[in-house]
Design a protein around this motif. Structure first.
Motif, short mmCIF file in Angstrom:
data_model
loop_
_atom_site.label_atom_id
_atom_site.label_comp_id
_atom_site.label_asym_id
_atom_site.label_seq_id
_atom_site.Cartn_x
_atom_site.Cartn_y
_atom_site.Cartn_z
N SER A 1 0.86 -1.20 0.00
CA SER A 1 0.00 0.00 0.00
C SER A 1 0.88 1.24 0.00
O SER A 1 2.00 1.23 0.53
CB SER A 1 -0.85 0.04 1.26
N LEU A 2 0.35 2.30 -0.56
CA LEU A 2 1.09 3.56 -0.58
C LEU A 2 1.28 4.05 0.87
O LEU A 2 0.30 4.18 1.60
CB LEU A 2 0.30 4.61 -1.38
N PRO A 3 2.51 4.33 1.27
CA PRO A 3 2.70 4.78 2.66
C PRO A 3 2.33 6.27 2.82
O PRO A 3 2.28 7.00 1.85
CB PRO A 3 4.21 4.60 2.87
N VAL A 4 2.08 6.66 4.07
CA VAL A 4 1.98 8.09 4.39
C VAL A 4 3.35 8.46 4.97
O VAL A 4 3.75 7.92 6.00
CB VAL A 4 0.88 8.35 5.44
N PRO A 5 4.11 9.34 4.31
CA PRO A 5 5.45 9.65 4.83
C PRO A 5 5.38 10.32 6.20
O PRO A 5 4.35 10.91 6.55
CB PRO A 5 6.02 10.63 3.79
N PRO A 6 6.47 10.21 7.00
CA PRO A 6 6.46 10.89 8.31
C PRO A 6 6.32 12.40 8.12
O PRO A 6 6.88 12.97 7.18
CB PRO A 6 7.84 10.54 8.90
N LEU A 7 5.58 13.04 9.03
CA LEU A 7 5.29 14.47 8.91
C LEU A 7 6.57 15.33 8.92
O LEU A 7 6.75 16.23 8.10
CB LEU A 7 4.36 14.88 10.06
N GLN A 8 7.44 15.03 9.89
CA GLN A 8 8.65 15.87 10.02
C GLN A 8 9.54 15.74 8.79
O GLN A 8 10.14 16.72 8.35
CB GLN A 8 9.42 15.45 11.27
N ARG B 1 -7.01 7.09 7.22
CA ARG B 1 -7.54 6.91 5.86
C ARG B 1 -6.75 5.81 5.14
O ARG B 1 -7.31 4.96 4.45
CB ARG B 1 -7.42 8.24 5.11
N ALA B 2 -5.41 5.83 5.33
CA ALA B 2 -4.57 4.84 4.66
C ALA B 2 -4.91 3.43 5.14
O ALA B 2 -4.86 2.47 4.36
CB ALA B 2 -3.10 5.15 4.90
N SER B 3 -5.27 3.30 6.43
CA SER B 3 -5.56 1.94 6.91
C SER B 3 -6.94 1.48 6.48
O SER B 3 -7.24 0.29 6.54
CB SER B 3 -5.38 1.86 8.43
N ASN B 4 -7.79 2.40 6.04
CA ASN B 4 -9.16 2.02 5.65
C ASN B 4 -9.39 1.96 4.15
O ASN B 4 -10.50 1.71 3.71
CB ASN B 4 -10.16 3.03 6.22
N THR B 5 -8.37 2.30 3.38
CA THR B 5 -8.57 2.34 1.92
C THR B 5 -7.45 1.54 1.24
O THR B 5 -6.40 1.29 1.83
CB THR B 5 -8.50 3.79 1.38
N GLU B 6 -7.69 1.19 -0.03
CA GLU B 6 -6.65 0.48 -0.79
C GLU B 6 -5.47 1.40 -1.08
O GLU B 6 -4.34 0.96 -1.16
CB GLU B 6 -7.23 0.03 -2.13
N ASN B 7 -5.78 2.67 -1.29
CA ASN B 7 -4.75 3.65 -1.56
C ASN B 7 -5.30 4.99 -1.08
O ASN B 7 -6.33 5.45 -1.59
CB ASN B 7 -4.46 3.68 -3.08
N TRP B 8 -4.65 5.58 -0.09
CA TRP B 8 -5.23 6.77 0.54
C TRP B 8 -5.33 7.95 -0.44
O TRP B 8 -6.12 8.86 -0.26
CB TRP B 8 -4.44 7.19 1.79
N LEU B 9 -4.55 7.89 -1.50
CA LEU B 9 -4.45 9.03 -2.41
C LEU B 9 -5.30 8.90 -3.68
O LEU B 9 -5.83 9.88 -4.18
CB LEU B 9 -2.96 9.19 -2.80
N SER B 10 -5.43 7.67 -4.21
CA SER B 10 -5.86 7.54 -5.61
C SER B 10 -7.24 8.13 -5.91
O SER B 10 -7.39 8.80 -6.93
CB SER B 10 -5.75 6.09 -6.08
N ASP B 11 -8.22 7.94 -5.03
CA ASP B 11 -9.55 8.52 -5.31
C ASP B 11 -9.50 10.05 -5.26
O ASP B 11 -10.04 10.72 -6.13
CB ASP B 11 -10.59 8.02 -4.29
N TRP B 12 -8.85 10.56 -4.24
CA TRP B 12 -8.70 12.02 -4.13
C TRP B 12 -8.02 12.55 -5.38
O TRP B 12 -8.38 13.58 -5.93
CB TRP B 12 -7.80 12.36 -2.93
N ARG C 1 -0.18 -0.38 -4.82
CA ARG C 1 -1.48 -0.73 -5.38
C ARG C 1 -2.26 0.55 -5.75
O ARG C 1 -2.36 1.47 -4.93
CB ARG C 1 -2.26 -1.57 -4.36
N LEU C 2 -2.76 0.59 -6.96
CA LEU C 2 -3.50 1.73 -7.50
C LEU C 2 -2.68 3.03 -7.51
O LEU C 2 -3.24 4.13 -7.47
CB LEU C 2 -4.83 1.95 -6.75
N GLY C 3 -1.36 2.89 -7.54
CA GLY C 3 -0.49 4.08 -7.51
C GLY C 3 -0.52 4.85 -8.81
O GLY C 3 -0.62 4.26 -9.89
N ARG C 4 -0.46 6.16 -8.70
CA ARG C 4 -0.40 7.01 -9.89
C ARG C 4 0.96 7.72 -9.94
O ARG C 4 1.93 7.08 -10.29
CB ARG C 4 -1.56 8.03 -9.88
N THR C 5 1.01 9.00 -9.57
CA THR C 5 2.32 9.69 -9.66
C THR C 5 2.58 10.56 -8.44
O THR C 5 1.66 10.92 -7.71
CB THR C 5 2.36 10.65 -10.87
N ASP C 6 3.83 10.89 -8.24
CA ASP C 6 4.21 11.99 -7.34
C ASP C 6 5.15 12.89 -8.14
O ASP C 6 5.41 12.63 -9.32
CB ASP C 6 4.85 11.48 -6.04
#
Ligand code: COA
Length: 637
Positions: free
Chosen positions: A48-55, A101-112, A472-477
């Motif tokens: 799954s797409l990670p959420v990077p650390p905030l700092q 959100r990341a733990s509840n979705t396949e990819n926290w970013l892709s729909d957004w 999974r379901l990754g697009r771009t950064d």
């Protein structure tokens, strides 16, 4: 507040919070519709797409701003960021929300992402969002050759479609890691639909009655062409050729209103015009046939004679927007995810609507098709006569006619404004940077920085697409190509007080730094999508947008004067797209082993930009970098 997404600036701060909770667009959640098979088991195995650390993101954001903002602005942003990430502050709250959100979705970013980068974007898709793709000139020069080639092309796409349908597409890899293959399942039988404030996408590929036809547009007239026999086998190229001839014979003149031009309108205007158009039952059925079709094939009219040296730029424009209404912009349906375009003089390529996919899967499909068209064919022509392709009818009311006139006018202005330069850099390709143990992509990006700096004496925010398909379901950064290291190199390059050895060291550092940003981006640790996610999370939680997103430095960081992308291919093709800001450039490139294809776009209405000058500066920059390496022996490892 403008946010740069997918090479386009979108206004996310204005989205209604509730719209993010219940997206009303129709991208099918693929995992829910796909039948169990190889595809699903492959997809399940992807991380799954990670959420990077905030700092980490905050620190990296500051580093990314350094070369592009003033010292005072940077100081101010640092203060805002300290506030944002302090313990118990809003940053931590939003980060927790994103992690949930990341733990509840396949990819926290892709729909957004699909929503804000594409479906909420209201500029016309043509030029501003949909890329064109130009293939090498093919070996035909008349109508008959055009039809023969078109028949082979259709057969090639159907051959690729069989692999999609059977889930036998070979899995792709990047850096040894398997990639998400979802985008391949989104490009056929799908279409964007305009809305009044937001668009949607329909994908008919997995419906119980998956489409068996393509749409062909010739002289602005649309036809349904069934491409499968009643026993389910694809039509042979001979059968397809006969059907295409029938289409061309029944539409000899462009003597109808070019309804397709409506799809070039600003999306809100098209959304309204669409409602007018489909009030009529016949029109509604015709539009539905286009939307449902596997893809659209545009058989273009004869082109004007252009000198050889400008032919590729002319042809790239045909792929990107059709050249305005007096040429082929009305011979398209730009909402269609995939349109193949074939001229009469060997010109060939595609245009694709960006929402469902990035360039690389489209190029892989096209590479396959080109290979297929080259194969010697053993025809096994059927003797059964086929029903004639059905012409799609449109009833043009005065109101629709008015919309068409508006679209023609706006498209003419856009066509006049867009400057496209195709440059084949023939001196070297990936081979030279590799010889010097450098990443070719990073070498090219550093050369782009050098070219820009030489023209403007400053660095600008630069976007390069990085694939997130390892997830999974990754697009771009975003790879931010303007770095402190690239700035140090470009400033030193023409400085006579610097020694060559120092310049080479700075070049190597800049190239390494770019490659390391690339590695960070493709492993899901870049800053842009994370910042976007934090902002969207604030909107979703209905809390006020944090100050870091209202900051002038953030706006500067998202004003990409250089919007760039590498789209490699096996065939010698070239993707092209428009600039994403009025005073910017769009640069797409395909690095082959011994040459590099570039497409450089800009707007004529901007006095500060000049595509021809930038293309020349890129050529000069690449050559100067090689000369420097060649003249400085210690650089050769
Ligand atoms: N020394 C020698 N060779 C090197 C090297 C080095 N230091 N670094 C890289 N290479 C080689 C690689 O092994 C590769 O070899 P190959 O030609 O045999 O495959 C080649 O050089 C190319 O590598 P590089 O130039 O570093 O680029 P890449 O292929 O890793 O691509 C990106 C970089 C950013 C373009 C890619 O990661 C990516 O994200 N692509 C997606 C772009 C996208 O989605 N665009 C969408 C547009 S709509």
């Amino acid at each position: 507040m403008w946010v740069f997404c997918s090479r386009t600036a979108v206004k996310v701060g204005m989205a209604k919070p509730c719209s993010l909770v219940k997206p009303c667009y129709l991208v099918k959640p693929v995992s829910a519709t796909r039948v169990a098979g190889r595809y699903l088991s492959h997809q399940k195995g992807l991380p799954s797409l990670p959420v990077p650390p905030l700092q980490q993101t905050c620190q990296r954001y500051i580093a990314a701003l350094e070369p592009i903002v003033e010292v005072d602005e940077l100081r101010h942003t640092k203060q805002l960021l300290e506030n944002f990430q302090k313990p118990g502050g809003v940053g931590e709250r939003l980060q927790r929300g994103l992690e949930k959100r990341a733990s509840n979705t396949e990819n926290w970013l892709s729909d957004w992402w699909v929503q804000v980068a594409y479906l909420d974007y209201r500029m016309p898709v043509v030029v501003h969002s949909s890329p064109g793709l130009l293939l090498p000139r093919m070996n035909f020069s008349d109508k008959e050759g055009q039809i023969r080639f078109a028949a082979r092309l259709i057969a090639g796409v159907l051959d690729f479609k069989t692999m999609i349908d059977n889930e036998t597409l070979p899995v792709e890899y990047l850096g040894g890691k398997p990639l998400c293959m979802n985008q391949y399942y989104e490009v056929l039988s799908s279409c964007r639909i305009p809305g009044l404030k937001r668009d949607s996408i329909v994908n008919h590929a997995k419906s119980s009655s998956s489409p068996k036809h393509i749409t062909v547009v010739h002289n602005f007239q649309f036809f349904v062409l069934d491409v499968y026999n009643s026993d389910g086998t694809p039509l042979t190229t001979d059968q397809l050729r006969v059907q295409l001839e029938r289409i061309c014979n029944s539409s000899p003149q462009p003597n109808v209103e070019p309804v397709g031009i409506l799809t070039t309108l600003n999306r809100d205007t098209w959304g309204q015009a669409f409602i007018n158009l489909i009030k009529d039952k016949t029109n509604k059925e015709s539009v539905s046939a286009i939307q449902r079709s596997i893809f659209t094939l545009c058989l273009d009219g004869a082109s004007p004679k252009v000198p050889d040296e400008t032919y590729q730029s002319f042809a790239a424009i045909q792929m990107l927007h059709g050249g305005g209404v007096k040429w082929n912009s009305g011979n398209r349906w730009f909402d269609k995810t995939l349109q193949f375009i074939i001229g009469q003089d060997g010109m060939c390529g595609a245009n694709y609507e960006h929402a469902p996919a990035e360039g690389p899967p489209i190029v892989a499909l096209i590479d396959h098709v080109v290979e297929y068209t080259r194969k010697l064919e053993l025809t096994q022509s059927s003797t059964t006569p086929l029903p004639a392709p059905k012409k799609l009818q449109f009833n043009i009311t005065p109101e629709i006619k008015k919309d068409i006139e508006e679209a023609k006018h706006k498209m003419s202005l856009l066509a006049q404004d867009l400057d496209m330069r195709v440059m084949v850099f023939s001196h070297f390709g990936k081979n030279v940077p590799k010889e010097y143990k450098m990443s070719p992509d990073a070498f090219i990006q550093v050369a782009l920085q050098l070219a820009y700096y030489r023209m403007y004496q400053h660095c600008c925010a630069t976007y390069e697409s990085a694939s997130l398909r390892m997830f999974r379901l990754g697009r771009t950064d975003t790879i931010r190509s303007a770095s402190s290291d690239s700035a140090a190199f470009v400033k030193a390059f023409d400085d006579p007080s610097k020694q060559n050895t120092e310049k080479v060291e700075l070049m190597e550092k800049a190239v390494k730094s770019h490659r390391s940003y690339t590695n960070m981006a493709i492993s899901g640790q870049a800053i842009d999508r994370h910042l976007l996610g934090l902002k969207l999370q604030a909107i979703e939680e209905q809390i006020s947008i944090p100050d870091i997103f209202k900051d002038a430095a953030y706006a500067k960081a998202l004003h990409y004067r250089l919007s760039t992308s590498q789209v490699p291919s096996k065939t010698d093709c070239l993707m092209c797209f428009g600039p994403v800001v009025p005073d910017g450039y769009g640069i797409c490139y395909n690095p082959m082993n011994d040459h590099i294809n570039f497409a450089v776009s800009s707007f004529n209405s901007c006095e500060e930009t000049n595509g021809a000058h930038l293309a020349q500066a890129i050529e000069d920059g690449l050559l100067a970098m090689r000369t420097l390496l060649a003249q400085t022996p210690r650089a050769k490892l």
